[in-house]
Scaffold this motif. Structure first.
Motif, PDB file in Angstrom:
ATOM      1  N   ASP B 146       0.810  -1.221   0.000  1.00  0.00           N
ATOM      2  CA  ASP B 146       0.000   0.000   0.000  1.00  0.00           C
ATOM      3  C   ASP B 146       0.842   1.268   0.000  1.00  0.00           C
ATOM      4  O   ASP B 146       0.510   2.230  -0.679  1.00  0.00           O
ATOM      5  N   TYR B 147       1.926   1.279   0.762  1.00  0.00           N
ATOM      6  CA  TYR B 147       2.759   2.487   0.830  1.00  0.00           C
ATOM      7  C   TYR B 147       4.230   2.102   0.847  1.00  0.00           C
ATOM      8  O   TYR B 147       4.597   1.010   1.302  1.00  0.00           O
ATOM      9  N   PHE B 148       5.043   3.021   0.344  1.00  0.00           N
ATOM     10  CA  PHE B 148       6.486   2.786   0.252  1.00  0.00           C
ATOM     11  C   PHE B 148       7.223   3.934   0.933  1.00  0.00           C
ATOM     12  O   PHE B 148       6.890   5.101   0.717  1.00  0.00           O
ATOM     13  N   ILE B 149       8.227   3.586   1.718  1.00  0.00           N
ATOM     14  CA  ILE B 149       9.101   4.610   2.297  1.00  0.00           C
ATOM     15  C   ILE B 149      10.517   4.284   1.827  1.00  0.00           C
ATOM     16  O   ILE B 149      11.186   3.421   2.397  1.00  0.00           O
ATOM     17  N   PRO B 150      11.003   4.928   0.736  1.00  0.00           N
ATOM     18  CA  PRO B 150      12.335   4.596   0.250  1.00  0.00           C
ATOM     19  C   PRO B 150      13.414   5.161   1.167  1.00  0.00           C
ATOM     20  O   PRO B 150      13.138   5.968   2.056  1.00  0.00           O
ATOM     21  N   TRP B 160       8.402   8.800  10.576  1.00  0.00           N
ATOM     22  CA  TRP B 160       7.445   9.485  11.459  1.00  0.00           C
ATOM     23  C   TRP B 160       6.363  10.188  10.650  1.00  0.00           C
ATOM     24  O   TRP B 160       5.180  10.136  10.993  1.00  0.00           O
ATOM     25  N   LYS B 161       6.771  10.805   9.543  1.00  0.00           N
ATOM     26  CA  LYS B 161       5.804  11.530   8.709  1.00  0.00           C
ATOM     27  C   LYS B 161       4.761  10.563   8.142  1.00  0.00           C
ATOM     28  O   LYS B 161       3.553  10.830   8.194  1.00  0.00           O
ATOM     29  N   VAL B 162       5.224   9.430   7.618  1.00  0.00           N
ATOM     30  CA  VAL B 162       4.282   8.473   7.024  1.00  0.00           C
ATOM     31  C   VAL B 162       3.349   7.915   8.100  1.00  0.00           C
ATOM     32  O   VAL B 162       2.127   7.850   7.912  1.00  0.00           O
ATOM     33  N   ALA B 168      -3.379   9.956  11.166  1.00  0.00           N
ATOM     34  CA  ALA B 168      -4.310  11.089  11.050  1.00  0.00           C
ATOM     35  C   ALA B 168      -5.321  10.865   9.934  1.00  0.00           C
ATOM     36  O   ALA B 168      -6.134  11.738   9.645  1.00  0.00           O
ATOM     37  N   GLY B 169      -5.234   9.731   9.270  1.00  0.00           N
ATOM     38  CA  GLY B 169      -6.176   9.425   8.201  1.00  0.00           C
ATOM     39  C   GLY B 169      -5.875  10.138   6.900  1.00  0.00           C
ATOM     40  O   GLY B 169      -6.748  10.292   6.057  1.00  0.00           O
ATOM     41  N   LYS B 170      -4.608  10.596   6.741  1.00  0.00           N
ATOM     42  CA  LYS B 170      -4.229  11.300   5.505  1.00  0.00           C
ATOM     43  C   LYS B 170      -3.408  10.389   4.601  1.00  0.00           C
ATOM     44  O   LYS B 170      -2.769   9.450   5.068  1.00  0.00           O
ATOM     45  N   GLU B 171      -3.384  10.715   3.304  1.00  0.00           N
ATOM     46  CA  GLU B 171      -2.457  10.036   2.402  1.00  0.00           C
ATOM     47  C   GLU B 171      -1.043  10.497   2.748  1.00  0.00           C
ATOM     48  O   GLU B 171      -0.766  11.697   2.731  1.00  0.00           O
ATOM     49  N   PRO B 172      -0.139   9.566   3.040  1.00  0.00           N
ATOM     50  CA  PRO B 172       1.213   9.990   3.398  1.00  0.00           C
ATOM     51  C   PRO B 172       1.915  10.651   2.220  1.00  0.00           C
ATOM     52  O   PRO B 172       1.734  10.252   1.073  1.00  0.00           O
ATOM     53  N   GLU B 173       2.676  11.679   2.515  1.00  0.00           N
ATOM     54  CA  GLU B 173       3.407  12.376   1.461  1.00  0.00           C
ATOM     55  C   GLU B 173       4.765  12.803   1.994  1.00  0.00           C
ATOM     56  O   GLU B 173       4.864  13.391   3.069  1.00  0.00           O
ATOM     57  N   LEU B 178      12.744  14.622   2.612  1.00  0.00           N
ATOM     58  CA  LEU B 178      12.290  13.389   3.264  1.00  0.00           C
ATOM     59  C   LEU B 178      12.301  12.221   2.287  1.00  0.00           C
ATOM     60  O   LEU B 178      12.523  11.079   2.688  1.00  0.00           O
ATOM     61  N   ILE B 179      12.050  12.498   0.999  1.00  0.00           N
ATOM     62  CA  ILE B 179      12.139  11.427   0.015  1.00  0.00           C
ATOM     63  C   ILE B 179      13.595  11.296  -0.415  1.00  0.00           C
ATOM     64  O   ILE B 179      14.216  12.240  -0.888  1.00  0.00           O
ATOM     65  N   HIS B 180      14.144  10.119  -0.159  1.00  0.00           N
ATOM     66  CA  HIS B 180      15.545   9.830  -0.491  1.00  0.00           C
ATOM     67  C   HIS B 180      15.644   8.365  -0.890  1.00  0.00           C
ATOM     68  O   HIS B 180      15.021   7.530  -0.264  1.00  0.00           O
TER      69      HIS B 180
END
Lengths: 298, 182
Positions: B146-150, B160-162, B168-173, B178-180
């Motif tokens: 469902d989600y990826f944290i590279p 922590w952000k994701v 909080a019920g939000k789409e993680p961004e 932060l994206i690396h």
């Protein structure tokens, strides 16, 4: 009947755009106002003969691109710079600006397509950023950050592409080649050496070195060449300077590629890795082992 | 426990990874105290629970290098409403996948048999050892992710952000910084 249809199509479509393009849309509008087009609603001026991406860059507006480099004739192959010009998809690096054109670039639709292109580039090669000395200075990586590519999405090819570490000062890591042809263009058009070429077709396209042996050491390539400094990814790398600037302090760590108008490919390299097949010892029990499963067998 | 205070259940595991992503997860430091107000852990190296029960979020570090990795991944997918690929190896195979252009038998020969200094070495073949796969795969090639944290590893701030976006019920961004992938 057929003739009528053809005539109707050409007069409404192609004919009209040619007429408008050549007569009154090519740089100066009829009323002598500077010619402009809109890019995502912003008015962009341009001069005659400028492509969409040239005019956008001159106005400080970023359009994602990989094979385009303002110093070279456009190649139009990576398709990252695709925009919608008057409703039609086109490469902004090859499409000449026309007065009154309505261009869309930073939209969900186009960025979704760009992301898919990036994902295909990532899975077709071997792009392991943590072990790449170009990481942080790589336009492919930085563009993927910009477009928000969180995963490669597709199945990986994991191709076998041996390195060429034959040259004393430069290393070629073909695993990362995205076939942008910038080294080909630089070596041919600027250096006059024709060291590189793209060979093969379709999925078999690959970068080759123009020597009988196929090795960079057997060409006239040198670090002074333009071709040594144009690779947007981590293929053409200067040896022995790989981590002079640490990961985390590099160009696109500092600011996103969209804020870097002309991303200069900073040379960063690793020393060569030893290559060669693993020797097989004399008393192997390999023959007695069960076959290794593929992921589909589990 | 009423509905308002019901904690989300989170499971984590490391497959073909180095536990670096788990260490980076722990690098959220004192924010762990905020997190345990909101979540409780199921199967995880942090709890030492061995099997995954029904969970809200499953976090997978590492790719798939052997048959056991595939079984564990499927157990997580079957039990977790949301599955997250954590770190470069889970996302694209990472360092372990750099063996993929070599034949596995050549690698095993080199490591256990032919390498300098090995005397009478043999390739381990105990039935308890999971069989290595012929190639290392990222997890999205086997199950829906469902989600990826590279990142290698993703920073504590990215993790922590994701997690906080999801809670909080939000789409993680993940934005710039932060994206690396490295």
């Amino acid at each position: 009947m057929n003739k009528d249809v053809t005539f109707a199509l050409s007069s409404a479509g192609v004919g009209e755009s040619v007429a408008r393009g050549q007569l009154d849309r090519g740089g100066v509008a009829m009323n002598n106002k500077p010619a402009t087009f809109t890019l995502d609603g912003k008015t962009i001026p341009f001069s005659a003969g400028q492509t969409l991406i040239q005019a956008a860059m001159a106005a400080g507006v970023y359009i994602p691109h990989l094979c385009y480099n303002p110093e070279f004739k456009p190649h139009g192959s990576c398709k990252l710079c695709t925009v919608k010009a008057d409703g039609r998809h086109t490469s902004s690096c090859t499409h000449q600006a026309q007065d009154g054109m309505v261009v869309e670039s930073d939209t969900k639709e186009i960025n979704d397509e760009r992301r898919a292109l990036l994902q295909m580039l990532f899975v077709e090669g071997n792009h392991f950023c943590p072990s790449c000395e170009k990481s942080g200075n790589c336009q492919l990586q930085a563009t993927a950050y910009e477009i928000g590519m969180m995963s490669p999405h597709f199945d990986h090819f994991f191709p076998d592409r041996p390195l060429d570490a034959s040259h004393p000062d430069y290393l070629l890591d073909f695993n990362r080649c995205i076939l942008c042809s910038l080294c080909v263009r630089a070596s041919r058009d600027v250096d006059g050496k024709n060291v590189f070429a793209l060979s093969g077709r379709g999925i078999k396209s690959h970068l080759i070195v123009n020597a009988k042996s196929g090795r960079l050491a057997d060409t006239g390539f040198s670090g002074e060449d333009k071709a040594a400094h144009v690779c947007p990814v981590g293929v053409i790398l200067k040896k022995r300077v790989g981590f002079a600037v640490p990961i985390g302090s590099r160009s696109f760590d500092e600011q996103p590629i969209s804020a870097t108008p002309h991303p200069g490919p900073a040379a960063a390299t690793l020393p060569p890795h030893p290559q060669g097949a693993c020797p097989v010892g004399p008393r192997s029990n390999a023959a007695t082992l069960p076959p290794h499963p593929t992921v589909k067998d589990v | 426990m009423n509905a308002e205070t019901k904690k989300l259940r989170v499971a984590t595991t490391s497959l073909a990874g180095c536990f670096g992503c788990h260490i980076s997860f722990l690098d959220i430091d004192e924010r762990l105290l905020d997190l345990v107000q909101l979540v409780e852990f199921d199967r995880s190296p942090l709890t030492d629970i061995k099997t995954c029960g029904p969970c809200d979020i499953g976090i997978i570090e590492g790719g798939l290098c052997n048959a056991e990795n595939v079984h564990v991944l499927r157990e997580f997918r079957a039990n977790c409403k949301i599955l997250i690929a954590l770190g470069a190896c889970a996302v694209n195979g990472g360092l372990p996948a750099q063996r993929n252009h070599l034949s596995l038998s050549a690698i095993l020969e080199e490591v256990y048999h032919a390498q300098h200094g090995l005397v009478d070495g043999f390739i381990p073949n105990d039935p308890e050892l999971p069989l290595p796969l012929d190639k290392v795969h990222p997890i999205h090639e086997v199950v829906k992710v469902d989600y990826f944290i590279p990142g290698c590893p993703p920073s504590a701030d990215a993790i922590w952000k994701v997690l906080t976006d999801l809670l909080a019920g939000k789409e993680p961004e993940l934005g710039h910084g932060l994206i690396h992938y490295d």
